[in-house]
Design an enzyme around this catalytic site. Structure first.
Site, PDB file in Angstrom:
ATOM      1  N   ASN A 133       3.122   3.321  -8.090  1.00  0.00           N
ATOM      2  CA  ASN A 133       2.286   2.112  -8.144  1.00  0.00           C
ATOM      3  C   ASN A 133       0.990   2.463  -8.870  1.00  0.00           C
ATOM      4  O   ASN A 133       0.135   3.150  -8.311  1.00  0.00           O
ATOM      5  CB  ASN A 133       2.003   1.643  -6.708  1.00  0.00           C
TER       6      ASN A 133
ATOM      7  N   LYS B 231      -1.357   0.506  -9.671  1.00  0.00           N
ATOM      8  CA  LYS B 231      -2.476  -0.379  -9.291  1.00  0.00           C
ATOM      9  C   LYS B 231      -3.166  -0.906 -10.563  1.00  0.00           C
ATOM     10  O   LYS B 231      -2.499  -1.136 -11.564  1.00  0.00           O
ATOM     11  CB  LYS B 231      -3.447   0.353  -8.369  1.00  0.00           C
TER      12      LYS B 231
ATOM     13  N   HIS C 189       1.117  -5.358  -0.340  1.00  0.00           N
ATOM     14  CA  HIS C 189       0.395  -4.085  -0.317  1.00  0.00           C
ATOM     15  C   HIS C 189      -0.881  -4.275   0.507  1.00  0.00           C
ATOM     16  O   HIS C 189      -1.481  -5.350   0.493  1.00  0.00           O
ATOM     17  CB  HIS C 189       0.057  -3.666  -1.757  1.00  0.00           C
TER      18      HIS C 189
ATOM     19  N   GLU D 294      -3.797  -3.462   0.010  1.00  0.00           N
ATOM     20  CA  GLU D 294      -4.961  -3.919  -0.770  1.00  0.00           C
ATOM     21  C   GLU D 294      -4.910  -5.430  -0.962  1.00  0.00           C
ATOM     22  O   GLU D 294      -5.948  -6.094  -0.990  1.00  0.00           O
ATOM     23  CB  GLU D 294      -5.006  -3.159  -2.110  1.00  0.00           C
TER      24      GLU D 294
ATOM     25  N   GLU E 162       3.274   2.216   4.876  1.00  0.00           N
ATOM     26  CA  GLU E 162       2.074   2.844   4.331  1.00  0.00           C
ATOM     27  C   GLU E 162       0.927   2.706   5.338  1.00  0.00           C
ATOM     28  O   GLU E 162       0.267   1.649   5.395  1.00  0.00           O
ATOM     29  CB  GLU E 162       1.659   2.157   3.032  1.00  0.00           C
TER      30      GLU E 162
ATOM     31  N   GLY F  76      -4.846   6.516  -0.492  1.00  0.00           N
ATOM     32  CA  GLY F  76      -5.955   6.905  -1.364  1.00  0.00           C
ATOM     33  C   GLY F  76      -7.011   7.752  -0.675  1.00  0.00           C
ATOM     34  O   GLY F  76      -8.099   7.951  -1.208  1.00  0.00           O
TER      35      GLY F  76
ATOM     36  N   SER G  71      -1.020   8.843   0.122  1.00  0.00           N
ATOM     37  CA  SER G  71      -1.424  10.176  -0.351  1.00  0.00           C
ATOM     38  C   SER G  71      -0.238  11.130  -0.510  1.00  0.00           C
ATOM     39  O   SER G  71      -0.329  12.314  -0.198  1.00  0.00           O
ATOM     40  CB  SER G  71      -2.490  10.783   0.565  1.00  0.00           C
TER      41      SER G  71
END
Ligand code: PEP
Length: 257
Positions: free
Chosen positions: A18, A20, A103, A105, A172, A178, A213
């Site tokens: 991904n 992003k 996701h 985010e 996730e 991240g 990560s």
């Protein structure tokens, strides 16, 4: 399959990158060139999710290398006055097989909630896309013992899903995305077992990826956890070298090396 940690997968693992909101054309072309001739081992599926602007330009070169294309989001209407949005058929037209949905985010920054996510799932299936549905808890939720309840609520979007609809789920933990933190093998094993149980209850027998990560040096350990059938990789998918190391490590685990 219902005992925690006893799930053994027979599905073909997927390593999905991904990107992003990263990457312009020249960088993407360089990435693809660095992948070499035959980057996707037979027993592993490999996919990339670049930004919308790179879908069409990368479609053919990735296809030639045996890498699937996916998008990071989609809107649920088929067409019309929805300025700035991209429809499922537009993704198919650009060569996509996958679309990442929900996701963290998008849940946390763009405020996506179950109702909208459910509509996106339906629209993706109607267009022949395979959604990668992301689920995961925040750190406070894990610390408060809420992880399973959060995941169950997020998976409720699958309650009315058509039988046999193509689906991949990505677990996730938000606190691992991240941050350089990864869930421990025990946490991963236990949580994937719970997710597989929930999916079985909902009538789905699909792959469950781990994300958060994932790096070349922790891929083998994560992929060896029962119930982990691939990885959704963010930061480490931006460089061809580290992405390919992750693919290779996952392929070695899948081959029993
Ligand atoms: C992600 O964005 O889905 C992700 C897992 O990111 P990272 O690998 O950078 O934690």
């Amino acid at each position: 399959m219902s005992q925690s940690g006893s799930y053994t997968s027979r599905k073909r693992p997927l390593i999905a990158g991904n990107w992003k909101m990263n990457g312009i054309l020249v960088e993407a072309q360089q990435f693809v060139a660095e992948l070499g001739e035959n980057p996707a081992p037979d027993h592993i599926e490999v996919a990339l999710m670049p930004p919308y602007t790179l879908l069409h330009p990368l479609s053919e070169s990735l296809r030639q290398k045996g890498i699937q294309l996916g998008a990071q989001n989609v809107y649920y209407e088929p067409k019309g006055a929805f300025t700035g949005s991209i429809s499922p058929m537009m993704l198919r037209d650009a060569g996509c097989h996958y679309v990442i949905l929900a996701h963290s985010e998008r849940r946390d920054i763009m405020g996506e909630a179950n109702q909208q996510i459910g509509k996106k799932l339906e629209a993706a299936w109607a267009a022949g896309l395979e959604p990668i549905l992301c689920i995961g808890e925040h750190l406070e939720e894990r610390q408060d013992g809420e992880t399973n309840a959060v995941l169950r609520r997020q998976l409720a979007v699958l309650e009315d899903a058509p039988e046999g609809a193509p689906l991949t789920v990505a677990y996730e933990p938000v606190w691992a995305i991240g941050t350089g933190l990864t869930a421990s093998p025990e946490q991963v094993t236990e949580t994937h077992a719970f997710i597989h149980e929930e999916l079985t209850r909902l009538g789905h027998d699909c792959r469950v990826l781990y994300g958060g990560s994932v790096k070349p040096d922790n891929t083998a350990e994560l992929m060896s956890c029962p119930g982990v059938e691939g990885a959704l990789v963010g930061g480490a998918s931006l460089q061809a070298a580290s992405f390919m190391q992750i693919v290779q490590a996952a392929a070695d685990v899948a081959a029993g090396a």
